[in-house]
Design an enzyme around this catalytic site. Structure first.
Site, short mmCIF file in Angstrom:
data_model
loop_
_atom_site.label_atom_id
_atom_site.label_comp_id
_atom_site.label_asym_id
_atom_site.label_seq_id
_atom_site.Cartn_x
_atom_site.Cartn_y
_atom_site.Cartn_z
N ASP A 57 -33.79 59.02 1.72
CA ASP A 57 -33.76 60.22 2.56
C ASP A 57 -34.47 61.37 1.83
O ASP A 57 -34.86 61.24 0.67
CB ASP A 57 -32.30 60.59 2.93
CG ASP A 57 -31.45 60.99 1.72
OD1 ASP A 57 -31.91 61.82 0.91
OD2 ASP A 57 -30.32 60.47 1.58
N HIS A 88 -37.08 54.20 -4.78
CA HIS A 88 -37.05 53.17 -3.73
C HIS A 88 -37.78 53.61 -2.46
O HIS A 88 -37.48 53.12 -1.38
CB HIS A 88 -35.59 52.76 -3.44
CG HIS A 88 -34.94 52.09 -4.62
ND1 HIS A 88 -33.57 52.02 -4.80
CD2 HIS A 88 -35.48 51.48 -5.71
CE1 HIS A 88 -33.30 51.38 -5.93
NE2 HIS A 88 -34.44 51.04 -6.50
N CYS A 134 -51.63 45.07 5.80
CA CYS A 134 -52.77 45.68 5.10
C CYS A 134 -52.38 46.98 4.40
O CYS A 134 -53.22 47.63 3.77
CB CYS A 134 -53.95 45.93 6.05
SG CYS A 134 -53.73 47.35 7.15
N CYS A 137 -55.16 46.17 11.78
CA CYS A 137 -55.13 44.70 11.66
C CYS A 137 -54.13 44.04 12.59
O CYS A 137 -54.04 42.81 12.61
CB CYS A 137 -54.83 44.31 10.21
SG CYS A 137 -53.11 44.54 9.76
N SER A 143 -23.76 53.11 -7.76
CA SER A 143 -22.94 52.03 -8.30
C SER A 143 -23.55 51.47 -9.59
O SER A 143 -22.92 50.67 -10.28
CB SER A 143 -22.80 50.91 -7.26
OG SER A 143 -24.08 50.46 -6.86
N PRO A 145 -16.50 58.90 -7.56
CA PRO A 145 -15.05 58.76 -7.34
C PRO A 145 -14.50 57.41 -7.82
O PRO A 145 -13.29 57.27 -8.01
CB PRO A 145 -14.88 58.91 -5.83
CG PRO A 145 -16.23 58.78 -5.23
CD PRO A 145 -17.26 59.00 -6.30
C1 BJW Z 1 -19.87 58.80 -4.19
C2 BJW Z 1 -19.45 59.47 -3.08
C3 BJW Z 1 -19.47 60.85 -3.18
C4 BJW Z 1 -19.33 57.43 -2.59
N1 BJW Z 1 -19.86 61.43 -4.30
N2 BJW Z 1 -20.26 59.39 -5.30
C5 BJW Z 1 -32.09 42.65 -13.68
C6 BJW Z 1 -30.91 41.95 -13.57
C7 BJW Z 1 -30.51 41.38 -12.35
C8 BJW Z 1 -31.29 41.52 -11.22
C9 BJW Z 1 -32.46 42.23 -11.33
C10 BJW Z 1 -32.85 42.75 -12.54
N3 BJW Z 1 -34.04 43.40 -12.34
C11 BJW Z 1 -34.39 43.29 -11.05
C12 BJW Z 1 -33.45 42.56 -10.40
C13 BJW Z 1 -33.45 42.20 -8.95
C14 BJW Z 1 -33.01 43.34 -8.05
C15 BJW Z 1 -31.61 43.80 -8.44
O1 BJW Z 1 -31.43 44.81 -9.10
N4 BJW Z 1 -30.59 43.09 -8.05
C16 BJW Z 1 -29.23 43.47 -8.41
C17 BJW Z 1 -28.48 43.85 -7.14
C18 BJW Z 1 -28.59 42.34 -9.16
N5 BJW Z 1 -33.97 44.43 -8.10
C19 BJW Z 1 -35.09 44.43 -7.42
O2 BJW Z 1 -35.40 43.51 -6.70
C20 BJW Z 1 -35.99 45.64 -7.56
N6 BJW Z 1 -37.33 45.23 -7.78
C21 BJW Z 1 -37.77 44.70 -8.93
O3 BJW Z 1 -37.03 44.56 -9.87
O4 BJW Z 1 -39.12 44.41 -8.95
C22 BJW Z 1 -39.59 43.53 -9.94
C23 BJW Z 1 -39.50 42.15 -9.33
C24 BJW Z 1 -40.54 41.73 -8.53
C25 BJW Z 1 -40.47 40.46 -7.97
C26 BJW Z 1 -39.34 39.66 -8.18
C27 BJW Z 1 -38.28 40.14 -8.96
C28 BJW Z 1 -38.37 41.41 -9.54
C29 BJW Z 1 -36.06 46.43 -6.27
C30 BJW Z 1 -34.75 47.02 -5.89
C31 BJW Z 1 -34.88 47.75 -4.54
C32 BJW Z 1 -33.54 48.21 -4.01
N7 BJW Z 1 -33.70 48.59 -2.67
C33 BJW Z 1 -32.57 49.17 -1.97
C34 BJW Z 1 -32.95 49.33 -0.49
C35 BJW Z 1 -33.88 50.51 -0.32
C36 BJW Z 1 -34.16 50.80 1.09
C37 BJW Z 1 -32.94 51.21 1.86
O5 BJW Z 1 -32.35 52.27 1.60
O6 BJW Z 1 -32.57 50.45 2.75
O7 BJW Z 1 -32.21 50.42 -2.52
S1 BJW Z 1 -31.08 48.21 -2.15
C38 BJW Z 1 -29.98 49.59 -2.19
O8 BJW Z 1 -29.32 49.68 -3.47
C39 BJW Z 1 -30.87 50.82 -2.08
C40 BJW Z 1 -30.27 51.76 -3.07
O9 BJW Z 1 -31.22 52.72 -3.46
C41 BJW Z 1 -29.83 50.84 -4.16
C42 BJW Z 1 -28.78 51.41 -5.08
O10 BJW Z 1 -27.61 51.64 -4.39
P1 BJW Z 1 -26.74 52.93 -4.73
O11 BJW Z 1 -27.52 54.14 -4.45
O12 BJW Z 1 -26.16 52.78 -6.08
O13 BJW Z 1 -25.65 52.84 -3.59
P2 BJW Z 1 -24.25 52.03 -3.58
O14 BJW Z 1 -23.82 51.98 -2.16
O15 BJW Z 1 -24.34 50.78 -4.32
O16 BJW Z 1 -23.27 52.96 -4.41
C43 BJW Z 1 -22.85 54.23 -3.95
C44 BJW Z 1 -21.95 54.84 -4.99
O17 BJW Z 1 -21.61 56.13 -4.54
C45 BJW Z 1 -20.64 54.08 -5.20
O18 BJW Z 1 -20.43 53.90 -6.60
C46 BJW Z 1 -19.57 55.01 -4.62
O19 BJW Z 1 -18.34 54.98 -5.35
C47 BJW Z 1 -20.24 56.34 -4.80
N8 BJW Z 1 -19.82 57.39 -3.88
N9 BJW Z 1 -19.12 58.50 -2.10
C48 BJW Z 1 -20.24 60.63 -5.36
N10 BJW Z 1 -19.05 61.60 -2.11
ZN ZN Z 2 -52.61 46.67 9.00
#
Ligand code: BJW
Ligand code: ZN
Length: 261
Positions: free
Chosen positions: A113, A128, A139, A167, A206, A231
């Protein structure tokens, strides 16, 4: 102006005052929790309606898009509508305020956002991507949204994505899915900030998704002080010097007030 710092205990407040006063470069690293108080569901929260049968993380892959482009596109169009209808909250405003008040503050977000920007933050690094920056799946030509195609209610019918005028490929949202690389220049700038900074606030994430989650660990390894605002317990708890358990809005507002006091 009278400041309400009651959300911080007095010894915590004093400690934070000192680390903030000494900080040369602050890194604020945010996740979905920072937008939760704007009414945007966090990533791993259960969702409603059409999406009750799907896990959000299972929609955030290139394979999911290729399998069912209409479902994934419609989910993101719905989220784009929710974001367009949301307002920055106290945490976004506090982070923007910190950028005004401290010597150097780099804001790195995992969120797709634009609420940090709408609160006034500058040069936000979106690891992200940005939901609004759609492009062709085939493309990569950029594609301009014209208004919203969904409302804030979960849509009941999936709608096929638009087609690329160059494309004919499907248009996809401008986000980074699992298995995709992060935008190189953005990642390099964030990694550089994590080695250079001396204080990190990890807010509302997280700390499970890599490589983004490396940043606070990397900063600590390079001598920075790490403060977490959440939290709930997270994977970063043992690395953080201070875990502030609570919502980002009141806690970040109190911290921003310490910067100006
Ligand atoms: C509050 C609150 C309040 C509530 N105040 N707090 C190393 C080890 C293992 C795996 C991997 C690794 N390296 C890479 C990987 C693979 C993978 C990965 O990490 N997997 C793990 C899950 C195990 N990573 C990838 O694939 C990444 N790419 C990559 O590494 O490229 C190299 C590669 C290429 C080819 C093959 C392999 C590797 C890309 C990751 C992309 C993540 N994309 C997303 C979607 C984005 C689009 C969308 O929004 O739809 O990004 S997934 C999703 O998770 C989103 C978020 O940005 C991301 C993180 O989540 P976030 O922000 O932490 O949210 P939540 O919901 O998890 O947590 C919210 C928190 O807020 C909680 O703790 C609550 O308690 C708290 N909260 N209210 C304060 N009021
Ligand atoms: Zn295109």
């Amino acid at each position: 102006m009278e400041r309400d710092l009651s959300v911080l205990e007095s010894h915590t407040e004093q400690w934070l005052r000192e680390v903030l006063a000494q900080a040369r470069h602050v890194l604020v690293f945010t996740g979905a929790g920072v937008s939760q108080e704007s009414g945007i569901a966090t990533f791993r929260d259960p969702s409603e309606g059409l999406w009750a049968r799907f896990h959000p993380q299972e929609l955030a892959t290139p394979e999911a898009f290729d399998r069912n482009p209409a479902l994934v596109w419609t989910w993101y169009e719905w989220r784009r509508a929710l974001i367009a209808n949301a307002e920055p909250n106290a945490a976004h405003l506090a982070i923007a305020q910190m950028q005004q008040q401290l010597r150097r503050v780099t804001v790195v977000t995992q969120n797709v956002d634009d609420l940090h920007e709408r609160a006034g933050a500058a040069q936000v690094l979106h690891l992200h991507g940005l939901l609004a920056a759609a492009r062709c799946r085939q493309c990569s030509a950029p594609w301009q949204h014209h208004g919203l195609t969904a409302g804030v209610e979960p849509p009941q019918e999936p709608r096929e994505p638009p087609r690329c005028e160059h494309c004919g490929g499907y248009i996809r949202p401008g986000v980074v899915w699992f298995g995709e690389s992060l935008p190189t220049a953005t990642w390099d700038a964030a990694a550089q900030a994590s080695t250079d900074c001396d204080l990190v606030f990890s807010v509302g994430t997280s700390s499970l998704v890599y490589p983004a989650a490396e940043l606070p660990h990397n900063a600590r390894h390079n001598g920075a002080t790490v403060v977490q605002v959440n939290p709930e317990p997270t994977a970063l708890d043992d690395t953080a010097h201070l875990n502030l358990r609570g919502k980002a809005g009141p806690i970040m507002a109190a911290i921003a007030d310490l910067c100006s006091a």
